[in-house]
Design an enzyme around this catalytic site. Structure first.
Site, PDB file in Angstrom:
ATOM      1  N   MET A  75       0.809  -1.218   0.000  1.00  0.00           N
ATOM      2  CA  MET A  75       0.000   0.000   0.000  1.00  0.00           C
ATOM      3  C   MET A  75       0.845   1.272   0.000  1.00  0.00           C
ATOM      4  O   MET A  75       0.358   2.362   0.275  1.00  0.00           O
ATOM      5  CB  MET A  75      -0.948   0.008   1.200  1.00  0.00           C
ATOM      6  CG  MET A  75      -1.906  -1.155   1.225  1.00  0.00           C
ATOM      7  SD  MET A  75      -2.901  -1.227  -0.271  1.00  0.00           S
ATOM      8  CE  MET A  75      -3.404  -2.936  -0.223  1.00  0.00           C
ATOM      9  N   CYS A  76       2.116   1.134  -0.317  1.00  0.00           N
ATOM     10  CA  CYS A  76       3.035   2.270  -0.350  1.00  0.00           C
ATOM     11  C   CYS A  76       2.985   2.930  -1.728  1.00  0.00           C
ATOM     12  O   CYS A  76       3.102   2.253  -2.747  1.00  0.00           O
ATOM     13  CB  CYS A  76       4.441   1.767  -0.034  1.00  0.00           C
ATOM     14  SG  CYS A  76       5.571   3.038   0.451  1.00  0.00           S
ATOM     15  N   HIS A  77       2.791   4.230  -1.747  1.00  0.00           N
ATOM     16  CA  HIS A  77       2.729   4.965  -3.013  1.00  0.00           C
ATOM     17  C   HIS A  77       4.116   5.114  -3.630  1.00  0.00           C
ATOM     18  O   HIS A  77       5.090   5.332  -2.909  1.00  0.00           O
ATOM     19  CB  HIS A  77       2.148   6.365  -2.785  1.00  0.00           C
ATOM     20  CG  HIS A  77       0.726   6.354  -2.375  1.00  0.00           C
ATOM     21  ND1 HIS A  77       0.346   6.187  -1.060  1.00  0.00           N
ATOM     22  CD2 HIS A  77      -0.413   6.473  -3.090  1.00  0.00           C
ATOM     23  CE1 HIS A  77      -0.977   6.220  -0.995  1.00  0.00           C
ATOM     24  NE2 HIS A  77      -1.468   6.388  -2.210  1.00  0.00           N
ATOM     25  N   MET A 111       8.611   5.318   4.979  1.00  0.00           N
ATOM     26  CA  MET A 111       8.755   3.899   4.624  1.00  0.00           C
ATOM     27  C   MET A 111       9.993   3.690   3.761  1.00  0.00           C
ATOM     28  O   MET A 111      10.684   2.672   3.879  1.00  0.00           O
ATOM     29  CB  MET A 111       7.507   3.374   3.917  1.00  0.00           C
ATOM     30  CG  MET A 111       6.240   3.424   4.766  1.00  0.00           C
ATOM     31  SD  MET A 111       6.419   2.760   6.441  1.00  0.00           S
ATOM     32  CE  MET A 111       6.772   1.061   6.097  1.00  0.00           C
ATOM     33  N   GLU A 112      10.300   4.659   2.918  1.00  0.00           N
ATOM     34  CA  GLU A 112      11.505   4.580   2.094  1.00  0.00           C
ATOM     35  C   GLU A 112      12.758   4.648   2.962  1.00  0.00           C
ATOM     36  O   GLU A 112      13.726   3.914   2.721  1.00  0.00           O
ATOM     37  CB  GLU A 112      11.503   5.693   1.043  1.00  0.00           C
ATOM     38  CG  GLU A 112      10.530   5.465  -0.098  1.00  0.00           C
ATOM     39  CD  GLU A 112       9.057   5.730   0.232  1.00  0.00           C
ATOM     40  OE1 GLU A 112       8.220   5.516  -0.651  1.00  0.00           O
ATOM     41  OE2 GLU A 112       8.738   6.151   1.366  1.00  0.00           O
ATOM     42  N   ASP A 126      25.007  -9.896   5.144  1.00  0.00           N
ATOM     43  CA  ASP A 126      25.315 -10.818   4.052  1.00  0.00           C
ATOM     44  C   ASP A 126      26.806 -10.830   3.722  1.00  0.00           C
ATOM     45  O   ASP A 126      27.378 -11.887   3.458  1.00  0.00           O
ATOM     46  CB  ASP A 126      24.510 -10.448   2.809  1.00  0.00           C
ATOM     47  CG  ASP A 126      24.836 -11.350   1.634  1.00  0.00           C
ATOM     48  OD1 ASP A 126      24.643 -12.579   1.765  1.00  0.00           O
ATOM     49  OD2 ASP A 126      25.296 -10.837   0.605  1.00  0.00           O
TER      50      ASP A 126
END
Length: 158
Positions: A75-77, A111-112, A126
């Site tokens: 739901m992230c634009h 969110m980014e 990693d």
């Protein structure tokens, strides 16, 4: 009771319509830590990791992740990313990653920033995992935690 904007009046998931909102400058900064063995931290600081420059690779991975956030979180634009800055602070126990993202748009960019810092930390893991495993193949010291938004700035409409 909290309001969840991703649920409509029928309690169904939907992407929030942000088209009526004005474009404004926005910025968010997130941080997180990865705890590593002292020997691994020394190898990173001294450039002795066989896979290459750990922190430079983590910066690139975090930047790529920022630009793909909309494709990872349902739901992230998709937002125009104006700038990404990723940096690290190292102690004798952990590396702390920071990710600042800027945009000019209709919705926040936190969110980014969270995605960028998360992928930076995962990339560090990693690249050094072979040095972090114990005899049983486990990671007794290695952990990622403390991922959070530490600043969010929203401009005012013109």
């Amino acid at each position: 009771m909290p309001v969840f904007t991703h649920l409509n009046e029928n309690n169904e998931v939907h992407m929030v319509d942000v088209t009526p909102k004005p474009d404004v400058s926005r910025e968010a900064t997130a941080k997180g830590r990865i705890y590593l063995r002292p020997e691994t931290l020394a190898a990173i600081a001294e450039g002795r990791v066989l896979k290459g420059n750990v922190l430079a690779t983590a910066q690139v991975a975090g930047t790529l992740a920022v630009k793909q956030t909309w494709a990872l979180i349902p739901m992230c634009h998709p937002l125009p990313v104006g700038g990404v800055t990723i940096w690290f602070e190292q102690t004798d126990e952990y590396i702390e990653a920071f990710c600042r993202v800027k945009t000019y748009g209709k919705t926040g960019i936190e969110m980014e920033a969270l995605t960028g810092v998360s992928l930076s930390l995962l990339t560090i893991w990693d690249m050094v995992k072979s040095a972090e495993k114990d005899e049983a193949g486990q990671y007794p010291v290695t952990r990622i935690d403390g991922i959070s938004v530490i600043e969010k700035i929203k401009g005012t409409p013109e």
